[in-house]
Write a protein that holds these residues in place. Structure first.
Motif, short mmCIF file in Angstrom:
data_model
loop_
_atom_site.label_atom_id
_atom_site.label_comp_id
_atom_site.label_asym_id
_atom_site.label_seq_id
_atom_site.Cartn_x
_atom_site.Cartn_y
_atom_site.Cartn_z
N HIS A 100 0.94 -1.19 0.03
CA HIS A 100 0.01 -0.18 -0.01
C HIS A 100 0.92 1.32 0.02
N GLU A 103 1.43 3.89 2.55
CA GLU A 103 1.98 3.43 4.14
C GLU A 103 3.48 3.26 3.93
N ARG A 163 -2.87 3.87 -2.16
CA ARG A 163 -3.22 2.64 -1.80
C ARG A 163 -2.99 1.43 -2.70
N HIS A 202 2.92 -1.88 7.11
CA HIS A 202 1.87 -1.26 6.74
C HIS A 202 1.72 -0.25 7.83
N VAL A 203 0.65 0.49 7.50
CA VAL A 203 0.13 1.36 8.61
C VAL A 203 -1.40 1.55 8.70
ZN ZN Z 1 -1.91 -1.43 4.51
#
Ligand code: ZN
Length: 592
Positions: A100, A103, A163, A202-203
């Motif tokens: 993503h 992130e 994303r 990720h975030v």
């Molecule tokens: Zn993510």
């Protein structure tokens, strides 16, 4: 003498500071506020490659917009091929960032970490028994959809990527169907190296709480039992305790029973294999999902990612031999007859049967009714940390099982399915002659397509009617035997009951369409002839009319019903083209 010492000290400082500046990352130069674009990232990777014999920059595919997919390999012995690394006995760790692309914490953390190991030689022993594959940006096209407004919930960096990919696909839903060229390239890389361990950076979105990082490891069902135990007892416990010591207490991925509402309790889930760590689990390889918290400052998030990556490499250095042995055993077990004799779970859901009380590092919050929307408005006060006493539902339950066959037969026209399986590292034999054999067949019924697309597909649900029958498969059919290490992946893809199967994603939709129709005036005559020959058909017809109001009001449906009872009906309509061989003896016959 003193002067010489002072001077040499001064020159050393100068040298070090020149080195520091030369290899400072874009993120560091920005005072930890910004992240580099694609071109700057690649430039830095190449610079590291040039400066260090233990780092290599390479690429492993191209995005739809023509960008190279970047890869940095770190190996203490300068082994940069899968074969050479295997021979050396090292474990392989694949770290992936920017799946993503908004992130980006993992990209900035990983670049610093590899620089610190290889250039500054701060922690060279991290490479003693571990070779690192680092993908700084997987979603390269999405990364270049760069801007300050891509992540409404996220506190920095100043600008970031998007994303999804240029094809608007979420790569972290694509591990099974592998529609995206980026994902296809990932699978080639993955199968070439078959990394012992995988980390996906990720975030997270969701509630506000004190933890800078949450994580997920598949310990609840999808992975082989002994590997799951290692993951839980050795890996997870080490990471949790070391992260706490390092000042970043972590907590398993946060999901409330009722979305947004901490009062409803915390649940645990099993990641389906369309997700990264769920996918490596069915490949018998542990995967760690790390999710930094969106509202924490960028620097804290990148530092916590750096710290988690470091501790992951530490535990792999300690455990690489036992992990390799467990994975070899898990592969052998998955290929064994014993595995195929057990019911195989294809989907899981939360279990509320057991619960425990846990302490959770939250913030004080109030719940108001929004005067704008009338909905609940959770207001977190991040100046007031507090400990929440929460109910935790720690278990998941399998809610669908399948019986595994000895092999699958896939007719040659199922091109995308065959190519997909090959991408997943599945071994198959092409039959150069027609075969007729006894197989377990499925027929689809009560199909329902999702109205809205999901990842470019209208997924469907159905009921399956299974039967054992003789079927003929043409020359060119692929025989996929289950006595191989990827049997879990094969089952998830080829058992239509699995929510991640090709059937569920709609790859077989064309086989569910009626392609021949009868003219009503032809069928009116034929129906009468059929009743004359078989009077019980009329009783059956009347019964159906009485039981089904819609049918009773639809002359076309009635005539089609008679058509379906006639010899002209398409016997292959709704038939799953893939056959399952249940008895090993059938395979021996086919292979003769
Ligand atoms: Zn993510």
């Amino acid at each position: 003498m003193k002067l010489i010492l002072v001077l040499s000290g001064f020159f050393l400082m100068l040298q070090l500071s020149a080195q520091d500046t030369a290899f400072q990352t874009y993120y560091e130069k920005s005072h930890y506020l910004a992240t580099p674009r694609y071109a700057e990232t690649i430039e830095f990777c190449k610079k590291l490659d040039k400066a260090s014999p233990i780092l290599k920059y390479t690429t492993f595919g191209k995005s739809p917009q023509g960008r190279d997919l970047p890869l940095l390999i770190a190996d203490k012995n300068g082994n940069f091929t899968a074969e050479a690394v295997r021979k050396s006995g090292n474990a392989v760790l694949l770290i992936e960032a920017c799946i993503h692309a908004g992130e980006c914490d993992g990209k900035d953390a990983g670049l610093m970490l590899l620089r610190d190991i290889a250039i500054y030689k701060k922690s060279l022993p991290l490479l003693d028994h571990v070779t690192i594959l680092f993908i700084p940006i997987l979603n390269t096209d999405g990364h270049e959809r760069f801007g300050p407004y891509n992540r409404v919930n996220q506190n920095g960096p100043e600008e970031m990527g998007w994303r999804t990919t240029a094809q608007n696909l979420n790569l972290n839903r694509d591990f099974m169907k592998a529609d995206a060229p980026e994902m296809q390239a990932w699978h080639k890389l993955y199968n070439e190296w078959l990394p012992e361990f995988f980390v996906d950076c990720h975030v997270t979105d969701g509630a506000d709480f004190q933890y800078t990082m949450t994580y997920a490891l598949e310990t609840n069902g999808c992975m082989e039992k002994n590997l799951s135990e290692w993951t839980r007892n050795i890996c997870e416990s080490y990471l949790v305790s070391e992260m706490k010591k390092s000042g970043f207490p972590v907590f398993p991925y946060v999901e409330f029973r009722n979305w947004h509402d901490p009062r409803s309790g915390l649940t645990q889930t099993v990641a389906p294999p369309m997700l990264s760590q769920g996918y490596t689990a069915v490949q018998n390889r542990p995967g760690l999902l790390i999710e930094t918290h969106m509202l924490k400052p960028y620097k804290a998030r990148v530092t916590s990612t750096y710290t988690m990556l470091t501790h992951t490499i530490e535990i792999l250095n300690k455990e690489y031999k036992s992990l390799q042995a467990l994975e070899t055993k898990a592969d052998e077990f998955t290929a064994s007859e014993k595995f195929r004799k057990e019911p195989f779970p294809v989907s899981f859901s939360e279990s509320y049967a057991d619960s425990t009380q846990i302490e959770f590092l939250g913030f004080e919050y109030t719940i108001d009714t929004s005067d704008l929307t009338g909905g609940l408005w959770f207001k977190y006060n991040n100046q007031k940390p507090t400990v929440w006493q929460l109910t935790m539902f720690p278990n998941c339950k399998a809610d669908k099982y399948v019986t595994l066959p000895e092999a699958y037969l896939i007719p040659p026209q199922c091109i995308s399915v065959i190519e997909g399986l090959q991408l997943h590292g599945v071994k198959m034999t092409k039959l150069n002659h027609e075969v007729t054999c006894s197989v377990k067949s499925s027929r689809f019924g009560k199909m329902r397509w999702q109205q809205k697309p999901f990842e470019g597909h209208h997924k469907l649900t159905y009921e399956l009617a299974d039967s054992i029958e003789q079927r003929t498969f043409p020359a060119g059919t692929m025989l996929v035997e289950m006595n191989q290490r990827t049997a879990r992946v094969i089952a998830h893809l080829l058992e239509p009951a699995s929510p991640d199967s090709y059937a569920s994603w709609g790859f077989f939709d064309a086989y569910l369409e009626q392609k021949e129709y009868s003219e009503s005036y032809v069928m009116e005559t034929l129906a009468r002839e059929m009743i004359q020959k078989n009077p019980s058909l009329k009783a059956e017809f009347d019964q159906k009319k009485a039981a089904d109001k819609n049918f009773d009001a639809d002359p076309d449906a009635m005539l089609n019903w008679f058509y379906s009872k006639s010899p002209y009906w398409d016997s292959r309509l709704n038939l799953y083209p893939v056959g399952r061989i249940v008895n090993r003896s059938e395979i021996d016959k086919i292979k003769q």
